[in-house]
Design a protein around this motif. Structure first.
Motif, short mmCIF file in Angstrom:
data_model
loop_
_atom_site.label_atom_id
_atom_site.label_comp_id
_atom_site.label_asym_id
_atom_site.label_seq_id
_atom_site.Cartn_x
_atom_site.Cartn_y
_atom_site.Cartn_z
N GLU A 156 0.84 -1.21 0.00
CA GLU A 156 0.00 0.00 0.00
C GLU A 156 0.87 1.26 0.00
O GLU A 156 0.62 2.20 -0.76
N TYR A 159 2.52 1.60 -3.39
CA TYR A 159 1.54 2.10 -4.36
C TYR A 159 1.34 3.61 -4.20
O TYR A 159 1.39 4.36 -5.18
N THR A 162 4.43 5.56 -5.33
CA THR A 162 4.57 5.51 -6.79
C THR A 162 3.54 6.40 -7.46
O THR A 162 3.86 7.16 -8.39
N GLN A 163 2.30 6.34 -6.98
CA GLN A 163 1.24 7.17 -7.54
C GLN A 163 1.57 8.65 -7.38
O GLN A 163 1.35 9.46 -8.28
#
Length: 175
Positions: A156, A159, A162-163
């Motif tokens: 999580e 993610y 990275t986002q």
């Protein structure tokens, strides 16, 4: 993996030092690699064949990790990002690890585990003994390791980070 850089020889030397000090000592190693058979041959002459078990590949690594009290990464080099260290942390196990590569960035010494000099079997044995002698401290370190993993290294978190990078890159494009 059973490879020279992973420091299994150092762990076996540490086990030899620990055996007379820790009643019922059991060290389990899982994985595959070129050194597995050579390491197995080393155990009996040192009186460690009942103390150190080189299991080879295990069917469920998470089951294996949860069955251990303390994680060890005894590497003597080549740990840019130690997947094994992250897996021990995710399993809420304290980690005794050699200070190589990126391990010092993962393990908070004295909080989530203990760091030792690479190749130093005596230091590895002493660190392991300190946690074996103080199960409450080991458990607290394991809980801190899990929390550190959740906040810094979980899927999580990966993610979201990275986002964020992609969002910043997209918003910085000329319009």
């Amino acid at each position: 993996r059973f490879d020279p850089v992973k420091g299994h020889d150092v762990l076996i030397d540490a086990a030899r030092l620990l055996k007379p000090q820790v009643h019922g000592l059991k060290i389990l190693c899982a994985g595959e690699g070129t050194l597995l058979e050579r390491l197995r041959e080393r155990l009996k002459p040192q009186g460690l064949d009942g103390t150190v078990s080189l299991l080879g590949r295990v069917a469920d690594k998470w089951d294996f990790l949860s069955g251990c009290r303390i994680g060890v990464v005894a590497s003597i080099g080549s740990e840019a990002v130690s997947r094994a260290a992250l897996e021990w942390m995710a399993s809420a196990r304290p980690l005794v690890a050699a200070r190589v590569g990126g391990i010092a960035d993962l393990v908070k010494d004295g909080v989530t585990g203990l760091l030792v000099a690479p190749g130093d079997a005596a230091a590895l044995a002493a660190a392991l003994k300190s946690l074996l002698d103080d199960p409450a401290r080991a458990e607290a370190m394991g809980a801190a390791a899990r929390k550190r993993w959740e906040t810094k290294h979980s899927l999580e978190t990966f993610y979201r980070n990275t986002q964020k990078i992609y969002d910043e890159a997209i918003h910085s494009l000329p319009r």
